[in-house]
Design an enzyme around this catalytic site. Structure first.
Site, PDB file in Angstrom:
ATOM      1  CG  ASN A  72      -0.179  25.308   9.544  1.00 38.29           C
ATOM      2  OD1 ASN A  72      -1.667  25.291   8.790  1.00 38.29           O
ATOM      3  ND2 ASN A  72       0.485  24.825   8.737  1.00 38.29           N
ATOM      4  CB  CYS A  91       3.791  22.343  13.830  1.00 39.90           C
ATOM      5  SG  CYS A  91       3.351  23.437  13.271  1.00 39.90           S
ATOM      6  CB  CYS A 114       6.153  27.849  14.248  1.00 43.64           C
ATOM      7  SG  CYS A 114       6.239  29.761  15.419  1.00 43.64           S
ATOM      8  NE  ARG A 115       6.958  23.017  16.146  1.00 44.85           N
ATOM      9  CZ  ARG A 115       6.313  22.654  16.700  1.00 44.85           C
ATOM     10  NH1 ARG A 115       7.332  21.398  17.466  1.00 44.85           N
ATOM     11  NH2 ARG A 115       5.171  22.626  17.329  1.00 44.85           N
ATOM     12  CB  SER A 116       3.816  22.550   9.194  1.00 48.01           C
ATOM     13  OG  SER A 116       2.460  23.500  10.625  1.00 48.01           O
ATOM     14  CG  ASP A 163       7.292  25.305  19.862  1.00 51.74           C
ATOM     15  OD1 ASP A 163       6.947  25.879  19.510  1.00 51.74           O
ATOM     16  OD2 ASP A 163       6.233  24.865  21.063  1.00 51.74           O
TER      17      ASP A 163
END
Ligand code: 4NP
Length: 165
Positions: free
Chosen positions: A12, A9, A14-16, A126
């Site tokens: 690095n 993401c 939050c999402r990934s 996001d």
């Protein structure tokens, strides 16, 4: 041979890292930890060395998943090292492909949402500047995508499936 999966993401944090830890959770549940390895990275340098975002970690913890790891930035070497690279959104996808100057690795770069079985989103949104509901939504979306991704990997490589052990 271990199948190596990298989630990417922007930051690095939050999402990934959520995708990495959710995928590790599913891989452990199915007893595949010695066959599938997961990591994550960000396209930016903004948060290098940081732990996952507290709001993201709280949303993951509500689903029984602890977010471990420290942010790092994606490098061109990652494109060689990993078997499959999952972009959280289309901007991440473009940034990953821009690092692939040789254009040899495009086929291993995929959008995470391609693997969703229930959600129709094209991007993992996001959540960074939004509220708690955005973080909860990311976890639900990633649980869906990771289930589909694991099934996909098992069809790709029968050696990684339980039945081969
Ligand atoms: P991620 O979320 O890409 O899912 O880790 C973000 C983290 C930080 C920022 C943006 C998105 N930021 O602008 O600092």
């Amino acid at each position: 041979m271990t199948y190596q999966v990298l989630f990417v993401c922007l930051g690095n944090i939050c999402r990934s890292p959520s995708a990495e830890n959710i995928m590790n959770h599913l891989v452990q549940q199915r007893g595949l930890s010695d066959r599938i390895q997961c990591d994550s990275a960000g396209t930016s340098s903004y948060h290098i060395g940081s732990s996952p975002d507290r709001r993201m970690a709280a949303a993951a913890r509500q689903r029984g998943i602890e977010l471990l790891g420290q942010a790092r930035q994606l490098t061109a070497d990652d494109l060689d090292a990993f078997d499959l690279i999952l972009a959280m959104d289309r901007e991440n996808y473009r940034d990953i492909c821009a690092l692939d100057v040789s254009q040899r690795h495009h086929a291993k770069v995929k959008l995470m949402c391609e693997f969703c079985q229930h959600h129709t989103d094209r991007d993992v949104p996001d959540p960074y500047y939004g509220g708690a509901e955005g973080f909860n939504y990311v976890i639900d979306l990633l649980l869906d995508a990771c289930e589909g991704l694991l099934d996909h990997i098992l069809t790709l490589d029968p050696a990684t499936s339980d039945s081969a052990s």
